[in-house]
Design a protein around this motif. Structure first.
Motif, PDB file in Angstrom:
ATOM      1  N   PRO A  74       0.831  -1.207   0.000  1.00  0.00           N
ATOM      2  CA  PRO A  74       0.000   0.000   0.000  1.00  0.00           C
ATOM      3  C   PRO A  74       0.858   1.246   0.000  1.00  0.00           C
ATOM      4  CG  PRO A  74      -0.008  -1.036   2.171  1.00  0.00           C
ATOM      5  CD  PRO A  74       0.670  -1.996   1.239  1.00  0.00           C
ATOM      6  N   TYR A  75       0.420   2.203  -0.818  1.00  0.00           N
ATOM      7  CA  TYR A  75       1.200   3.435  -0.951  1.00  0.00           C
ATOM      8  C   TYR A  75       0.871   4.369   0.194  1.00  0.00           C
ATOM      9  CZ  TYR A  75       3.471   7.448  -3.020  1.00  0.00           C
ATOM     10  OH  TYR A  75       4.286   8.512  -3.243  1.00  0.00           O
ATOM     11  N   ARG A  76       1.900   4.833   0.831  1.00  0.00           N
ATOM     12  CA  ARG A  76       1.728   5.773   1.924  1.00  0.00           C
ATOM     13  C   ARG A  76       2.500   7.036   1.608  1.00  0.00           C
ATOM     14  NH1 ARG A  76       2.606   1.830   7.236  1.00  0.00           N
ATOM     15  NH2 ARG A  76       0.864   0.413   6.784  1.00  0.00           N
ATOM     16  N   GLY A  77       1.802   8.131   1.826  1.00  0.00           N
ATOM     17  CA  GLY A  77       2.431   9.401   1.547  1.00  0.00           C
ATOM     18  C   GLY A  77       1.388  10.459   1.280  1.00  0.00           C
ATOM     19  N   ALA A  78       1.862  11.612   0.865  1.00  0.00           N
ATOM     20  CA  ALA A  78       0.972  12.752   0.639  1.00  0.00           C
ATOM     21  C   ALA A  78       0.504  12.855  -0.794  1.00  0.00           C
ATOM     22  CB  ALA A  78       1.697  14.038   1.032  1.00  0.00           C
ATOM     23  N   THR A  79       1.011  12.018  -1.707  1.00  0.00           N
ATOM     24  CA  THR A  79       0.632  12.147  -3.111  1.00  0.00           C
ATOM     25  C   THR A  79      -0.860  11.941  -3.352  1.00  0.00           C
ATOM     26  OG1 THR A  79       2.852  11.430  -3.749  1.00  0.00           O
ATOM     27  CG2 THR A  79       1.130  11.329  -5.429  1.00  0.00           C
ATOM     28  N   PRO A  80      -1.532  10.923  -2.774  1.00  0.00           N
ATOM     29  CA  PRO A  80      -2.984  10.803  -3.002  1.00  0.00           C
ATOM     30  C   PRO A  80      -3.755  12.038  -2.567  1.00  0.00           C
ATOM     31  CG  PRO A  80      -2.120   8.782  -2.047  1.00  0.00           C
ATOM     32  CD  PRO A  80      -1.025   9.781  -1.979  1.00  0.00           C
ATOM     33  N   TRP A  81      -3.348  12.648  -1.465  1.00  0.00           N
ATOM     34  CA  TRP A  81      -4.040  13.849  -1.001  1.00  0.00           C
ATOM     35  C   TRP A  81      -3.798  15.024  -1.932  1.00  0.00           C
ATOM     36  CZ3 TRP A  81      -7.716  13.267   2.376  1.00  0.00           C
ATOM     37  CH2 TRP A  81      -7.663  12.195   3.274  1.00  0.00           C
ATOM     38  N   LEU A  82      -2.651  15.033  -2.596  1.00  0.00           N
ATOM     39  CA  LEU A  82      -2.406  16.092  -3.564  1.00  0.00           C
ATOM     40  C   LEU A  82      -3.340  15.977  -4.759  1.00  0.00           C
ATOM     41  CD1 LEU A  82       1.512  16.261  -3.549  1.00  0.00           C
ATOM     42  CD2 LEU A  82      -0.118  17.811  -2.439  1.00  0.00           C
ATOM     43  N   TYR A  83      -3.621  14.729  -5.178  1.00  0.00           N
ATOM     44  CA  TYR A  83      -4.568  14.540  -6.269  1.00  0.00           C
ATOM     45  C   TYR A  83      -5.987  14.927  -5.851  1.00  0.00           C
ATOM     46  CZ  TYR A  83      -1.066  12.008  -8.990  1.00  0.00           C
ATOM     47  OH  TYR A  83       0.051  11.680  -9.712  1.00  0.00           O
ATOM     48  N   LEU A  84      -6.327  14.691  -4.593  1.00  0.00           N
ATOM     49  CA  LEU A  84      -7.667  15.011  -4.110  1.00  0.00           C
ATOM     50  C   LEU A  84      -7.823  16.465  -3.695  1.00  0.00           C
ATOM     51  CD1 LEU A  84      -8.394  11.878  -1.880  1.00  0.00           C
ATOM     52  CD2 LEU A  84      -9.331  12.369  -4.137  1.00  0.00           C
ATOM     53  N   ALA A  85      -6.709  17.178  -3.572  1.00  0.00           N
ATOM     54  CA  ALA A  85      -6.769  18.542  -3.050  1.00  0.00           C
ATOM     55  C   ALA A  85      -7.677  19.465  -3.857  1.00  0.00           C
ATOM     56  CB  ALA A  85      -5.357  19.114  -2.965  1.00  0.00           C
ATOM     57  N   PRO A  86      -7.631  19.477  -5.205  1.00  0.00           N
ATOM     58  CA  PRO A  86      -8.540  20.383  -5.928  1.00  0.00           C
ATOM     59  C   PRO A  86     -10.010  20.126  -5.636  1.00  0.00           C
ATOM     60  CG  PRO A  86      -6.798  19.591  -7.370  1.00  0.00           C
ATOM     61  CD  PRO A  86      -6.693  18.791  -6.118  1.00  0.00           C
ATOM     62  N   ALA A  87     -10.400  18.835  -5.617  1.00  0.00           N
ATOM     63  CA  ALA A  87     -11.803  18.523  -5.326  1.00  0.00           C
ATOM     64  C   ALA A  87     -12.171  18.895  -3.894  1.00  0.00           C
ATOM     65  CB  ALA A  87     -12.063  17.029  -5.559  1.00  0.00           C
ATOM     66  N   VAL A 133     -10.845  21.297  -2.129  1.00  0.00           N
ATOM     67  CA  VAL A 133     -10.949  22.757  -2.043  1.00  0.00           C
ATOM     68  C   VAL A 133     -12.295  23.235  -2.573  1.00  0.00           C
ATOM     69  CG1 VAL A 133     -10.002  24.908  -2.938  1.00  0.00           C
ATOM     70  CG2 VAL A 133      -8.462  23.138  -2.108  1.00  0.00           C
ATOM     71  N   VAL A 134     -12.730  22.658  -3.697  1.00  0.00           N
ATOM     72  CA  VAL A 134     -14.031  23.047  -4.264  1.00  0.00           C
ATOM     73  C   VAL A 134     -15.169  22.680  -3.323  1.00  0.00           C
ATOM     74  CG1 VAL A 134     -15.622  22.650  -6.173  1.00  0.00           C
ATOM     75  CG2 VAL A 134     -13.187  22.919  -6.628  1.00  0.00           C
ATOM     76  N   LEU A 135     -15.124  21.449  -2.779  1.00  0.00           N
ATOM     77  CA  LEU A 135     -16.170  21.033  -1.846  1.00  0.00           C
ATOM     78  C   LEU A 135     -16.156  21.893  -0.583  1.00  0.00           C
ATOM     79  CD1 LEU A 135     -15.989  17.137  -2.120  1.00  0.00           C
ATOM     80  CD2 LEU A 135     -17.742  18.649  -3.034  1.00  0.00           C
ATOM     81  N   GLY A 136     -14.971  22.243  -0.126  1.00  0.00           N
ATOM     82  CA  GLY A 136     -14.897  23.092   1.057  1.00  0.00           C
ATOM     83  C   GLY A 136     -15.491  24.475   0.811  1.00  0.00           C
ATOM     84  N   GLY A 137     -15.235  25.004  -0.392  1.00  0.00           N
ATOM     85  CA  GLY A 137     -15.781  26.314  -0.700  1.00  0.00           C
ATOM     86  C   GLY A 137     -17.280  26.304  -0.924  1.00  0.00           C
ATOM     87  N   LEU A 138     -17.792  25.208  -1.508  1.00  0.00           N
ATOM     88  CA  LEU A 138     -19.212  25.147  -1.846  1.00  0.00           C
ATOM     89  C   LEU A 138     -20.077  24.574  -0.731  1.00  0.00           C
ATOM     90  CD1 LEU A 138     -19.039  23.924  -5.553  1.00  0.00           C
ATOM     91  CD2 LEU A 138     -19.364  26.247  -4.718  1.00  0.00           C
ATOM     92  N   LEU A 139     -19.499  23.779   0.171  1.00  0.00           N
ATOM     93  CA  LEU A 139     -20.302  23.107   1.189  1.00  0.00           C
ATOM     94  C   LEU A 139     -19.894  23.476   2.612  1.00  0.00           C
ATOM     95  CD1 LEU A 139     -20.535  19.520  -0.373  1.00  0.00           C
ATOM     96  CD2 LEU A 139     -22.257  21.320  -0.419  1.00  0.00           C
TER      97      LEU A 139
END
Length: 335
Positions: free
Chosen positions: A45-58, A60-66
């Motif tokens: 299993p991959y551990r690190g911050a890379t998956p969160w970097l891919y999810l960061a744009p979504a 941010v949008v969800l945080g701004g809209l919801l």
């Protein structure tokens, strides 16, 4: 005297003259001294911050809209926030749960809440019934009628709520509407009575909501193996029995999604009620929580009470969704 070559224990000794007497060559990895060497070929299993970097744009949008609007909604509901505070004439004072106490002590709020729950339940049941029935019908008709029905349903789905509400008002108009003429009702006003007005709004809500259920359930039915349906038909099962005992259990994950979506949409109906009943009907007899919150916030300039109603609606929807999912988990469904 020459010694014979060592042969690994268990090597075949009577196979082929050329192979006879030769030591077997062990293939693979040799076991080192002092322990065993293991090679794990399973992906780690991959551990690190890379998956969160891919999810960061979504995120941010969800945080701004919801997230941020919900935070502001809850914050305003804890203060005294009226037109005086909006214009800057008076400072906003902290009320704590005072707005909620005032809201829960209002008898009209409980009447509107009960009407909202009953109306939303009727809309959800009707939408699911119509959508599932038409989805089954799509599997029984030929290509041309199926295409016509799909286009008509998608047209209803794409129609804005305010446009659809206006069209339904014209259809049921007491003076010029064709429905009264066909039914011979004369100048009967559908929006005058409380229950007839709710029934008219229910028809419009179902009309603009069933295409989502129909298309989703139809896609699920097409994914069911035809052999299962043919076996049920050969066993003498009726269409209703096939749906109840075969299709519905196999489509339950899809039905969960469309049910939750319908609950959320129908519980927060606003446009249809506001347009078709003139802002909530005569003396507020057709109010639902969304229209009630609008009246409190913008008609009466009690923004804190309107925000409190919005928070109550959010909590109710979360509780209904979590309870529904928990009941399905207890039945052994994987969601």
């Amino acid at each position: 005297m020459r010694s014979a070559p060592l042969v690994e224990r268990g090597a075949p000794s009577g196979v082929g003259g050329a192979e006879r007497g030769r030591p077997r060559v062990r293939r693979g990895f040799s076991r080192p001294r002092g322990g065993s060497r293991k090679f794990n070929t399973a992906p780690r299993p991959y551990r690190g911050a890379t998956p969160w970097l891919y999810l960061a744009p979504a995120l941010v949008v969800l945080g701004g809209l919801l997230v941020y609007p919900i935070y502001q909604l809850g914050l305003i509901s804890l203060f005294e926030y009226t037109q005086a505070q909006v214009s800057g004439g008076e400072p906003a004072t902290f009320q704590g749960v005072g707005n909620y106490a005032e809201l829960f002590g209002d008898a009209e709020f409980w009447r509107v809440l009960l009407a909202t729950v009953v109306f939303a339940a009727a809309c959800v049941v009707s939408t699911l019934a119509v959508g599932c029935a038409l989805a089954v019908l799509l599997t029984r008709v030929r290509a041309v009628p199926r295409l016509a029905l799909m286009l008509a349903a998608l047209g209803a789905w794409a129609t804005p709520a305010i446009t659809g509400s206006t069209v339904w008002l014209l259809l049921f108009d007491p003076d010029f509407g064709p429905v009264n003429r066909i039914l011979g009702l004369g100048d009967h006003s559908w929006t005058y009575g409380r229950y007839s007005a709710f029934f008219l709004v229910l028809l419009e809500v179902v009309w603009c909501s069933f295409p989502f259920v129909m298309v989703t359930v139809y896609a699920g039915i097409r994914s069911v193996p035809s052999e299962v349906l043919e076996a049920a038909a050969l066993d003498g099962a009726s269409q209703w029995r096939i749906w109840r005992s075969v299709l519905a259990p196999m489509l339950r994950p899809i039905l969960v999604v469309v049910t939750i979506q319908s609950i959320i949409w129908d519980f927060k109906v606003f446009t249809q009620i506001y347009v078709m009943t003139g802002g909530g009907g005569i003396a507020g007899q057709n109010l639902v929580l969304n229209v009630y919150a609008y009246q409190k916030a913008f008609a009466s300039s009690q923004y804190s009470l309107g925000s409190a109603i919005g928070v109550v609606m959010l909590v109710i929807l979360l509780v209904i969704t979590l309870v529904y999912l928990r009941l399905l988990r207890r039945q052994g469904e994987e969601l």
